[in-house]
Enzyme design. Sequence first.
Site, PDB file in Angstrom:
ATOM      1  N   CYS A  54       0.817  -1.230   0.000  1.00 20.35           N
ATOM      2  CA  CYS A  54       0.000   0.000   0.000  1.00 20.35           C
ATOM      3  C   CYS A  54       0.845   1.272   0.000  1.00 20.35           C
ATOM      4  CB  CYS A  54      -0.939  -0.007   1.196  1.00 20.35           C
ATOM      5  SG  CYS A  54      -1.944  -1.492   1.260  1.00 20.35           S
TER       6      CYS A  54
ATOM      7  N   HIS B 214      -3.453   6.851   2.274  1.00 20.81           N
ATOM      8  CA  HIS B 214      -3.903   5.507   1.921  1.00 20.81           C
ATOM      9  C   HIS B 214      -5.238   5.241   2.635  1.00 20.81           C
ATOM     10  CE1 HIS B 214      -4.233   1.340   1.223  1.00 20.81           C
ATOM     11  NE2 HIS B 214      -3.796   0.948   2.404  1.00 20.81           N
TER      12      HIS B 214
ATOM     13  N   ASN C 221     -10.220  -0.693   0.888  1.00 22.86           N
ATOM     14  CA  ASN C 221      -8.765  -0.549   0.782  1.00 22.86           C
ATOM     15  C   ASN C 221      -8.321  -1.125  -0.570  1.00 22.86           C
ATOM     16  OD1 ASN C 221      -6.000  -0.950   0.900  1.00 22.86           O
ATOM     17  ND2 ASN C 221      -5.981  -1.645   3.024  1.00 22.86           N
TER      18      ASN C 221
HETATM   19  N1  ACO Z   1     -17.489  -8.711  11.536  1.00 18.41           N
HETATM   20  C1  ACO Z   1     -17.835  -8.900  12.829  1.00 18.41           C
HETATM   21  N2  ACO Z   1     -16.928  -9.120  13.795  1.00 18.41           N
HETATM   22  C2  ACO Z   1     -15.646  -9.157  13.436  1.00 18.41           C
HETATM   23  C3  ACO Z   1     -15.217  -8.988  12.104  1.00 18.41           C
HETATM   24  C4  ACO Z   1     -16.210  -8.752  11.141  1.00 18.41           C
HETATM   25  N3  ACO Z   1     -15.913  -8.561   9.831  1.00 18.41           N
HETATM   26  N4  ACO Z   1     -13.869  -9.058  12.044  1.00 18.41           N
HETATM   27  C5  ACO Z   1     -13.446  -9.279  13.306  1.00 18.41           C
HETATM   28  N5  ACO Z   1     -14.517  -9.358  14.132  1.00 18.41           N
HETATM   29  C6  ACO Z   1     -14.540  -9.582  15.580  1.00 18.41           C
HETATM   30  C7  ACO Z   1     -13.294 -10.267  16.091  1.00 18.41           C
HETATM   31  O1  ACO Z   1     -13.416 -11.669  15.970  1.00 18.41           O
HETATM   32  C8  ACO Z   1     -13.270  -9.804  17.521  1.00 18.41           C
HETATM   33  O2  ACO Z   1     -14.185 -10.585  18.262  1.00 18.41           O
HETATM   34  P1  ACO Z   1     -13.901 -10.982  19.794  1.00 18.41           P
HETATM   35  O3  ACO Z   1     -13.815  -9.682  20.524  1.00 18.41           O
HETATM   36  O4  ACO Z   1     -15.077 -11.811  20.141  1.00 18.41           O
HETATM   37  O5  ACO Z   1     -12.589 -11.712  19.773  1.00 18.41           O
HETATM   38  C9  ACO Z   1     -13.825  -8.388  17.464  1.00 18.41           C
HETATM   39  O6  ACO Z   1     -14.556  -8.305  16.213  1.00 18.41           O
HETATM   40  C10 ACO Z   1     -12.769  -7.298  17.481  1.00 18.41           C
HETATM   41  O7  ACO Z   1     -11.742  -7.654  16.529  1.00 18.41           O
HETATM   42  P2  ACO Z   1     -10.521  -6.720  16.286  1.00 18.41           P
HETATM   43  O8  ACO Z   1      -9.569  -7.387  15.354  1.00 18.41           O
HETATM   44  O9  ACO Z   1      -9.997  -6.257  17.619  1.00 18.41           O
HETATM   45  O10 ACO Z   1     -11.211  -5.484  15.559  1.00 18.41           O
HETATM   46  P3  ACO Z   1     -10.611  -4.089  15.236  1.00 18.41           P
HETATM   47  O11 ACO Z   1     -11.374  -3.024  15.897  1.00 18.41           O
HETATM   48  O12 ACO Z   1      -9.103  -4.067  15.418  1.00 18.41           O
HETATM   49  O13 ACO Z   1     -10.898  -3.947  13.680  1.00 18.41           O
HETATM   50  C11 ACO Z   1      -9.729  -4.132  11.584  1.00 18.41           C
HETATM   51  C12 ACO Z   1     -10.341  -4.876  12.783  1.00 18.41           C
HETATM   52  C13 ACO Z   1     -10.833  -3.377  10.896  1.00 18.41           C
HETATM   53  C14 ACO Z   1      -9.087  -5.126  10.649  1.00 18.41           C
HETATM   54  C15 ACO Z   1      -8.661  -3.129  12.108  1.00 18.41           C
HETATM   55  O14 ACO Z   1      -7.792  -3.792  13.013  1.00 18.41           O
HETATM   56  C16 ACO Z   1      -7.841  -2.501  11.018  1.00 18.41           C
HETATM   57  O15 ACO Z   1      -8.342  -1.731  10.225  1.00 18.41           O
HETATM   58  N6  ACO Z   1      -6.537  -2.777  11.017  1.00 18.41           N
HETATM   59  C17 ACO Z   1      -5.638  -2.135  10.057  1.00 18.41           C
HETATM   60  C18 ACO Z   1      -5.679  -2.818   8.703  1.00 18.41           C
HETATM   61  C19 ACO Z   1      -4.904  -1.965   7.701  1.00 18.41           C
HETATM   62  O16 ACO Z   1      -4.867  -0.769   7.813  1.00 18.41           O
HETATM   63  N7  ACO Z   1      -4.264  -2.564   6.755  1.00 18.41           N
HETATM   64  C20 ACO Z   1      -3.498  -1.688   5.841  1.00 18.41           C
HETATM   65  C21 ACO Z   1      -2.511  -2.336   5.124  1.00 18.41           C
HETATM   66  S1  ACO Z   1      -3.186  -3.399   3.928  1.00 18.41           S
HETATM   67  C22 ACO Z   1      -1.874  -3.826   2.865  1.00 18.41           C
HETATM   68  O17 ACO Z   1      -0.799  -3.346   2.955  1.00 18.41           O
HETATM   69  C23 ACO Z   1      -2.141  -4.833   1.856  1.00 18.41           C
END
Ligand code: ACO
Length: 389
Positions: free
Chosen positions: A171, A315, A345
């Site tokens: 990215c 990004h 994304n």
């Molecule tokens: N729907 C419902 N629940 C979900 C989902 C979903 N799609 N995905 C995860 N959950 C659940 C998890 O299982 C977890 O449940 P639990 O509490 O019972 O264990 C809960 O939701 C919280 O999960 P987290 O992973 O803590 O959620 P978070 O708030 O961190 O959001 C996300 C996840 C959106 C992926 C976030 O961490 C994020 O955006 N991270 C950055 C990703 C990014 O920016 N990538 C960029 C680079 S990409 C590249 O270079 C190719």
Amino acid sequence: MASSTACSHQLQRACSRPLANARLPTALPAALSRLPARRRGGGRPGAAVVPVAAAAGVRLAGVGSSVPEKFLTNSDLAQLVDTSDDWITSRTGIKKRHILSEGESLGSHASAACLRALDMAGVAAEDVDLIVMATSSPDDLFGSATTVQACGRGQAIRASRAAAFDLTAACSGFVMGLVTGAQYIRAGTYKTVLVIGADALSRYIDWRDRSTCILFGDACGAVVMTAKDDGSCALLGIDMHSDGTGMRHLNCAFAGEGMKPLSNGHASDEGSYSNLHMNGQEVFKFAVRAVPTVIEAALADAGMEKQQIDWLVMHQANMRIMSAAADRLGVPAERVVSNLAQYGNTSAASIPLALDEAVRRGDIKPGEVLAMAGFGAGLTWASAIVRWG
Ligand code: ACO
């Protein structure tokens, strides 16, 4: 708002340095002989065959983008995995993402993006000297930039004079490609460079994994950079980093049988890649820390203050990451370019896609200062402070 016209100090150091005392590799004289005379000691008999100090100017002259027609909404994904529109919207800001259809290529969308960018710039494809295609999901592992160039074929742009190569930095790829392209212009090697950001990460998504399949979409964007005679450079400041120890948090590793080509005495005919693997929380923490820091460092390279930013073009990964960066930089929400809700994304494509829409809407105007920042797998992160138009 901003008044700086100085080039990035890092680019100045790289390109304006007189090379008279530098140790030249043996291949250099031949390469130099292909440079324009003004960069070879003015053509005087007996003059040293070295570049002169003045670096060429760079202009961001055009932008274009292309996205597949097919899209998946949050509700569509809730049919595939245990998720909901509410969860995806509140945790990410994403509402839908566009996905390549079967038989559709990344190269055809990249070509369409390039043609729109060339049209805006008023530049003919035959005048392009270099094509840099930032992608982590090429149509062909040997490179997709050449299929975009592909002289006289299909949907390619037919840039027969150009050299073309791929650049892989996930990215951050578009910002790193922009810096790479600018170096060639600053050095006087090329006059017209196309920088493409293109990805189809849908190819590597595990559509049963709710933690990743909700995030990514496919798209292409491209920018045309041209040389300027007045020496002023559209890249005002830059800063780029990588940390390979963070690769474990976000990767898409080779996993095919091809790793053991002669096992059992037989050559394997298989080669494949794993699905995209991501530790979302770790990447989130990294991004919230790295994005404002890298923008501040690029501003310092430009000798500029946060108040001189007209638009943040980051990004598009997560609305919460963009808001945190904007808050720390003191940039108001209405100055943050965002199309995350429509596309998710799109990896290397997200910055040129967002830029294209904002320019064509008339939000971003010629002369305005943009703070771009990419971050992602590698781990990589990079920023460029640029002047548009
Ligand atoms: N729907 C419902 N629940 C979900 C989902 C979903 N799609 N995905 C995860 N959950 C659940 C998890 O299982 C977890 O449940 P639990 O509490 O019972 O264990 C809960 O939701 C919280 O999960 P987290 O992973 O803590 O959620 P978070 O708030 O961190 O959001 C996300 C996840 C959106 C992926 C976030 O961490 C994020 O955006 N991270 C950055 C990703 C990014 O920016 N990538 C960029 C680079 S990409 C590249 O270079 C190719």
